[in-house]
Scaffold this motif. Structure first.
Motif, short mmCIF file in Angstrom:
data_model
loop_
_atom_site.label_atom_id
_atom_site.label_comp_id
_atom_site.label_asym_id
_atom_site.label_seq_id
_atom_site.Cartn_x
_atom_site.Cartn_y
_atom_site.Cartn_z
N HIS A 181 1.84 90.89 -66.51
CA HIS A 181 2.88 90.70 -65.50
C HIS A 181 4.19 90.20 -66.09
O HIS A 181 5.22 90.18 -65.40
N LEU A 182 4.18 89.84 -67.38
CA LEU A 182 5.39 89.36 -68.03
C LEU A 182 6.09 90.45 -68.85
O LEU A 182 7.07 90.17 -69.55
N GLU A 183 5.62 91.69 -68.75
CA GLU A 183 6.17 92.75 -69.62
C GLU A 183 7.68 92.92 -69.46
O GLU A 183 8.40 93.03 -70.46
N ASN A 184 8.18 92.93 -68.25
CA ASN A 184 9.63 93.10 -68.05
C ASN A 184 10.43 91.96 -68.66
O ASN A 184 11.48 92.17 -69.26
N LYS A 185 9.91 90.73 -68.51
CA LYS A 185 10.60 89.57 -69.10
C LYS A 185 10.59 89.64 -70.62
O LYS A 185 11.59 89.34 -71.28
N VAL A 186 9.44 90.03 -71.18
CA VAL A 186 9.32 90.11 -72.64
C VAL A 186 10.27 91.17 -73.19
O VAL A 186 10.98 90.93 -74.18
N LEU A 187 10.32 92.34 -72.57
CA LEU A 187 11.22 93.40 -73.04
C LEU A 187 12.68 93.01 -72.86
O LEU A 187 13.53 93.32 -73.71
N SER A 188 12.98 92.33 -71.76
CA SER A 188 14.36 91.90 -71.51
C SER A 188 14.83 90.93 -72.59
O SER A 188 15.95 91.06 -73.12
N ILE A 189 13.99 89.96 -72.94
CA ILE A 189 14.39 88.98 -73.96
C ILE A 189 14.42 89.61 -75.34
O ILE A 189 15.24 89.24 -76.19
N LEU A 190 13.54 90.59 -75.58
CA LEU A 190 13.56 91.29 -76.87
C LEU A 190 14.89 92.00 -77.06
O LEU A 190 15.52 91.92 -78.13
N LYS A 191 15.35 92.71 -76.02
CA LYS A 191 16.61 93.45 -76.12
C LYS A 191 17.82 92.51 -76.20
O LYS A 191 18.83 92.85 -76.82
N LYS A 192 17.68 91.35 -75.58
CA LYS A 192 18.78 90.39 -75.60
C LYS A 192 18.91 89.69 -76.95
O LYS A 192 20.02 89.48 -77.46
N GLU A 193 17.78 89.33 -77.55
CA GLU A 193 17.80 88.49 -78.76
C GLU A 193 17.74 89.28 -80.07
O GLU A 193 18.10 88.76 -81.11
N HIS A 194 17.26 90.52 -80.01
CA HIS A 194 17.14 91.31 -81.25
C HIS A 194 18.53 91.78 -81.69
O HIS A 194 19.31 92.26 -80.87
N PRO A 195 18.86 91.66 -82.97
CA PRO A 195 20.21 92.00 -83.43
C PRO A 195 20.48 93.51 -83.54
O PRO A 195 21.65 93.92 -83.53
N TYR A 196 19.45 94.32 -83.64
CA TYR A 196 19.66 95.75 -83.90
C TYR A 196 20.12 96.51 -82.65
O TYR A 196 19.73 96.19 -81.53
N GLU A 197 20.89 97.56 -82.89
CA GLU A 197 21.32 98.46 -81.83
C GLU A 197 20.13 99.26 -81.29
O GLU A 197 19.98 99.45 -80.09
N GLU A 198 19.31 99.76 -82.20
CA GLU A 198 18.07 100.44 -81.85
C GLU A 198 16.90 99.57 -82.28
O GLU A 198 16.77 99.27 -83.47
N ILE A 199 16.11 99.13 -81.33
CA ILE A 199 15.02 98.20 -81.64
C ILE A 199 13.72 98.96 -81.83
O ILE A 199 13.32 99.74 -80.96
N ALA A 200 13.08 98.76 -82.96
CA ALA A 200 11.77 99.35 -83.20
C ALA A 200 10.71 98.41 -82.64
O ALA A 200 10.62 97.25 -83.07
N TYR A 201 9.95 98.89 -81.68
CA TYR A 201 8.89 98.06 -81.12
C TYR A 201 7.79 98.93 -80.53
O TYR A 201 8.00 100.11 -80.22
N GLU A 202 6.63 98.35 -80.39
CA GLU A 202 5.48 99.03 -79.78
C GLU A 202 4.86 98.06 -78.77
O GLU A 202 4.77 96.87 -79.04
N ILE A 203 4.41 98.61 -77.63
CA ILE A 203 3.64 97.81 -76.67
C ILE A 203 2.35 98.56 -76.39
O ILE A 203 2.37 99.76 -76.10
N MET A 204 1.25 97.85 -76.50
CA MET A 204 -0.05 98.46 -76.24
C MET A 204 -0.87 97.57 -75.31
O MET A 204 -0.65 96.35 -75.24
N THR A 205 -1.78 98.18 -74.58
CA THR A 205 -2.69 97.45 -73.71
C THR A 205 -3.99 97.19 -74.43
O THR A 205 -4.59 98.11 -74.98
#
Length: 364
Positions: free
Chosen positions: A206-230
């Motif tokens: 249930h925190l996925e949107n918050k986690v992705l939002s903070i990742l995009k806000k705090e990560h310095p790169y223009e294109e962020i390399a990330y993976e999310i899995m269940t």
């Protein structure tokens, strides 16, 4: 205070992401931006409950069960559901429900039953699947600690009784910016190599949107390399039913008398009483026949639930005692749980416990 404030508070203990697929939860009637005059908490929303809300100046009803369960094609007042909807809308009363989201909460319906019965060492009976997500991302070394901290602050890295959990690996990352890019490091048209940290962190879904939002806000790169899995790992704090233990083992008949008194039950329908004493008890508020085998597998001596049919009592197989205490009876203290919780969160606001008994089953 507005309706959305009450909703967001309730969803800290019962996120709607964990409601069952068949359920109808959330704000069923009303506008979440409406200012709240009072909150009436009930197990079910009937016309009498809406009348009570009107009388007590409560324009928000927090109901455990949803009054609207399946689709409404017409609203003409021909049945009790349509009459409730009409009366609520005519009187500007909102209705919110969380139902199975609270069933699946570690501090929800079944935890309250355990509390009333004095059960300790509680565990989820049937953990809900696919509730844990994992984020893998790659960040320059000097930004890694700040990113980890930001993810922790929104709930990332929470596992059972532990917070701020993560795992990191150092390695070399590479990328080649094109003409349209705006790289933080490196030059356009040239392949850049740099030391990066791979951060691995789990979080509840249930925190996925918050986690992705903070990742995009705090990560310095223009294109962020990330993976999310269940993940298929069991979540020990999310799931239906609960198992707990009595401080001291008791004879089945004696403990059922205690259940009858504490749960305010008129009659208990049960399978054959066994000679062994009751120590470990499984509980599941509402209809729980589907979990009989899970209760047996948990090692429970007694399973307390409701809506057990005639042939389903045979499933006890002399391995445990099945006790059907009634649907309403298993869930009746849920509204007390919600009132206590909301009263602590909104200390200067009217949180009202409904006095209406909405149990449709009567005993002669």
């Amino acid at each position: 205070m507005r309706i959305k404030d009450v909703i967001s508070t309730i969803e800290t203990i019962a996120p709607l992401d964990y409601a069952e697929d068949f359920d109808n939860v959330g704000l069923l009637i009303g506008d979440q931006s409406t200012k709240v005059t009072g909150v009436l908490v009930t197990l079910d929303t009937l016309e009498s409950v809406v009348d009570e809300a009107i009388e007590k100046n409560c324009n928000l009803i927090v109901s455990f069960h949803p009054i609207i369960f399946s689709g409404l094609k017409k609203i003409t007042g021909k049945n009790y559901v349509e009459r409730v909807v009409i009366k609520a809308i005519q009187n500007n009363i909102a209705i919110y429900t969380m139902h199975t989201a609270l069933d699946n909460s570690f501090v929800g319906v079944n935890a309250k039953i355990c509390e009333v019965l004095g059960l300790e060492n509680r565990e989820v009976l049937i953990p809900q699947k696919s509730t844990i997500k994992k984020l893998i991302t790659y960040v320059p070394y000097k930004y890694a600690e700040a990113l980890r901290k930001a993810l922790f602050e929104v709930g990332g890295g929470s596992i059972g009784n532990y917070d701020n959990c993560s795992f990191s690996i150092e390695g070399t990352g590479s990328f080649k910016p094109n003409d349209k890019s705006n790289p933080v490091v490196g030059q356009k048209g040239e392949t850049h190599y740099g030391t990066e940290i791979q951060i691995n962190i789990t979080f509840p879904k249930h925190l996925e949107n918050k986690v992705l939002s903070i990742l995009k806000k705090e990560h310095p790169y223009e294109e962020i390399a990330y993976e999310i899995m269940t993940l298929e790992n069991h979540n020990q704090h999310i799931g239906i039913g609960m198992v707990g233990e009595l401080q001291e083992a008791q004879k089945a008949e004696e403990f059922l008398k205690i259940v009858k008194q504490r749960m305010n039950v008129g009659v208990i329908r049960h399978s054959k009483l066994l000679e062994k004493e009751i120590k470990k008890v499984a509980v599941l508020g509402g209809s729980g026949a589907f979990a009989i085998n899970s209760a047996i597998a948990s090692g429970a001596d007694l399973y307390i639930t409701a809506d057990i049919k005639y042939h389903e009592f045979y499933k006890a197989e002399n391995k445990l005692v099945i006790a059907d205490i009634g649907h309403y009876e298993t869930e009746q203290y849920t509204k007390n749980l919600l009132v206590d919780f909301l009263t602590k969160k909104f200390t200067n606001f009217a949180i009202v416990l409904s006095v209406c008994n909405t149990n449709p089953v009567k005993y002669l």
